[in-house]
Enzyme design. Structure first.
Site, mmCIF file in Angstrom:
data_model
loop_
_atom_site.group_PDB
_atom_site.id
_atom_site.type_symbol
_atom_site.label_atom_id
_atom_site.label_comp_id
_atom_site.label_asym_id
_atom_site.label_seq_id
_atom_site.Cartn_x
_atom_site.Cartn_y
_atom_site.Cartn_z
ATOM 1 N N ASP B 11 0.876 -1.174 0.000
ATOM 2 C CA ASP B 11 0.000 0.000 0.000
ATOM 3 C C ASP B 11 0.905 1.213 0.000
ATOM 4 O O ASP B 11 1.788 1.329 0.846
ATOM 5 C CB ASP B 11 -0.861 0.047 1.275
ATOM 6 C CG ASP B 11 -1.976 -0.973 1.232
ATOM 7 O OD1 ASP B 11 -2.339 -1.411 0.135
ATOM 8 O OD2 ASP B 11 -2.488 -1.331 2.312
ATOM 9 N N ASP B 130 -13.714 -3.215 -1.676
ATOM 10 C CA ASP B 130 -13.590 -2.994 -0.232
ATOM 11 C C ASP B 130 -14.972 -3.119 0.387
ATOM 12 O O ASP B 130 -15.899 -2.409 -0.010
ATOM 13 C CB ASP B 130 -13.028 -1.592 0.049
ATOM 14 C CG ASP B 130 -11.635 -1.399 -0.547
ATOM 15 O OD1 ASP B 130 -10.890 -2.394 -0.655
ATOM 16 O OD2 ASP B 130 -11.290 -0.249 -0.908
#
Lengths: 200, 252
Positions: B11, B130
Site C-alpha cells: 500500500d 472494499d
C-alpha cells in the site's frame, strides 16, 4: 538483436525488463525494418484475441510476421502471442494468423475458476534444450481463459492440467510458444528464456 | 495442479509503503522497490501495489514508482489506485504492471471494466472491492478509500463486475483490515461462492493459521497480507511450508 513486437497490447515492458536482466540486446518496435533486421522475434501477450488480431492488422504486422516466421526466423510467442499463431480463436470468434493449424478454446469453468490465474506445473513431454536446468514439474505463472489445441500433437513439448491436459509449451521448427508467462515466472522463467536464447 | 497464491501487498502513498488499520492510522513500512525485490526473492507468488490515496487526492498513480518496482521483480505485479480510464490502465501496463486493479473508478463508471476487458483481456482486470459488514451477513461496498458506503451489497457488485468483465477480485474486508485477527472468512466464502473468478482475500492476516483457514474455509484462491510481511513477523517461506504441511498446494 531481439525485437519485442509492439502491437499496442501486452506487457511489453515486462518482457523487455527480463531480457535486460539477462543482458540480451532487445528493443520494442513495430517497424517493418526493425522486425526484418531482427535476429529473433517475441510476440508477447496480455489481451484479447480479437483486439490482438485487429491491432496486428491495423499495423500491417500480420503479414510481416507470417513472412518472417516462414523465412525461419526464431520466434517466441507468449500467452496471447501463442494463441494468435493458431487458425482461429473462440475469443471473439476470430481468424488468427494460421501459422499453426488448430483452435483456441475456452475453459468451460464447470469445476474450476476462469480465468486460470496462478502458478501451475508444466509436464515436460520430451527431453528438450528448452528445459535445460529446469526441474521436472516446475511451476510457471499462467493467466488465461483460453487454451490452444494444435491439430498436430507432435508440436506439444509441455502440458499443463487445468480442467484438461492442454498444450502449454509448443515447439515447431523455429517457433516456440508458451501459454505461461516465462517473463513472470521468477528464476525458472528466466532460465526458460535463457534456454530459448541459447537455442536461437 | 494450480497452487494457492501468497501475495504481499504494498500500500503506497507519496512514494512510500505504508500500512494502516481499518484504512486509517498509517505507518511507514519502507521503500517499495526494496520490499518488492525482497518478496520476489523470498518466493512471493505475486505482488500487489496500491496507491491508496490516488482517488481521494484526485491524482494519477505514481508511474515512476510502478516502473522502478516492475524493473526489479520477475513475478506478476498488479497495480491499482486512481484508475479512471482505459488510458490510465494502458499507462500502468506500459510501465510494467501485468494486471490493473480498479475500484472507485469502476464503481462510478462500470463501463470502465468492460472497456478495459475488451481491450486488454479480462484476465488483466482485477476488481478491487472494499467491503464492510453493515448487518449480520450483509456486506456493503465502500469506495473512495473505504470512506463512502455505496449502499450496494458486495455480492451484488461482485457478480455485476464479473459479468462486465472483471477477471479476478481482490476482496478486502475493512472490518478485519490491520486487526490481525484473521481474514473475514464469511465474506470471502460468500463472494467466492457467488462468482466464478479467482478471489484474493485481503485484510486481517495475523497468524500463520489464518492463511490455512482462508483457503480451506473461505475458499480463497490467493491470500494477501501486508504488515505481517513488511514488519518481518512471518516470512513467505514459513507460511508456504506451513500450508504445504497442511496439504494446501503451494509453490515452494
Amino acid at each position: 538483436m531481439i525485437v519485442i513486437i509492439d502491437y499496442g497490447l501486452g506487457n511489453l515492458g515486462s518482457v523487455k525488463n527480463t531480457l535486460d536482466k539477462l543482458g540480451v540486446d532487445s528493443m520494442i518496435s513495430k517497424s517493418r525494418k526493425d522486425i526484418e533486421k531482427a535476429d529473433a522475434l517475441i510476440l508477447p501477450g496480455v489481451g484479447s484475441a480479437k483486439q490482438g488480431m485487429k491491432n496486428l492488422k491495423e499495423r500491417g504486422l500480420d503479414k510481416i510476421l507470417i513472412n518472417e516466421i516462414k523465412k525461419g526466423k526464431p520466434f517466441l510467442g507468449i500467452c496471447l502471442g501463442m494463441q494468435l499463431l493458431f487458425s482461429e480463436s473462440k475469443e471473439g470468434s476470430v481468424r488468427c494468423l494460421n501459422i499453426i493449424k488448430g483452435k483456441v478454446k475456452q475453459f468451460n469453468g464447470k469445476s474450476l475458476k476462469v480465468p486460470q490465474i496462478g502458478w501451475n506445473t508444466v509436464e515436460q513431454k520430451t527431453e528438450n534444450k528448452l528445459f535445460k536446468n529446469i526441474p521436472k514439474n516446475s511451476s510457471f505463472y499462467f493467466v488465461n481463459s483460453y487454451y490452444c489445441l494444435p491439430n498436430d500433437k507432435s508440436v506439444i513439448v509441455g502440458e499443463t492440467e487445468y480442467e484438461i491436459n492442454y498444450c502449454s509449451v509448443l515447439l515447431k521448427n523455429n517457433i516456440t510458444a508458451t501459454q505461461f508467462h516465462p517473463e513472470k515466472s521468477g528464476q525458472i522463467g528466466l532460465q526458460f528464456i535463457k534456454n530459448w536464447i541459447k537455442k536461437i | 495442479m494450480i497452487t494457492k497464491r501468497i501475495i504481499p501487498c504494498l500500500d503506497m502513498t507519496e512514494g512510500k509503503v505504508v500500512k494502516g488499520i481499518q484504512f486509517v492510522n498509517f505507518r511507514d513500512a519502507g521503500d517499495p522497490v526494496i520490499l518488492a525485490k525482497k518478496y520476489d526473492k523470498e518466493g512471493a507468488d505475486e505482488l500487489v501495489f496500491l496507491d491508496i490515496t490516488a482517488t481521494t487526492e484526485n491524482r494519477n498513480i505514481l508511474l515512476d514508482v510502478v516502473k522502478r518496482t516492475a524493473k526489479n521483480v520477475s513475478i506478476p505485479f498488479t497495480v491499482g489506485g486512481g484508475i479512471r480510464s482505459v488510458e490510465d490502465m494502458r499507462l500502468v501496463l506500459k510501465n510494467g504492471a501485468d494486471k490493473v486493479a480498479v475500484n472507485t473508478g469502476a464503481f462510478n463508471n462500470p463501463k470502465l471494466i468492460t472497456d478495459c476487458a475488451n481491450y486488454f483481456g479480462r484476465q488483466c482486470v482485477v476488481l478491487s472491492l472494499d467491503a464492510r459488514q453493515v448487518k449480520k451477513g450483509i456486506w456493503n461496498v465502500f469506495i473512495n478509500g473505504g470512506t463512502t458506503d455505496t449502499g450496494i451489497s458486495a455480492v451484488r457488485w461482485a457478480k455485476k463486475a464479473v459479468a462486465l468483465g472483471a477477471g479476478e477480485i481482490l476482496l478486502t474486508s475493512i472490518d478485519t483490515d490491520g486487526m490481525k485477527n484473521g481474514f473475514d472468512i464469511e465474506l470471502t466464502k460468500i463472494i467466492s461462492k457467488n462468482v466464478n473468478v479467482p478471489i484474493i482475500a485481503s485484510g486481517g492476516a495475523g497468524r500463520i493459521e489464518d492463511f490455512y483457514e482462508v483457503f480451506k474455509k473461505g475458499k480463497a484462491d490467493a491470500a494477501l497480507a501486508a504488515s505481517l510481511f513488511h514488519f518481518g513477523e512471518l516470512t513467505i517461506k514459513q507460511v508456504k511450508n506451513y500450508l504445504r504441511s497442511k496439504e494446501i498446494p503451494v509453490r515452494i
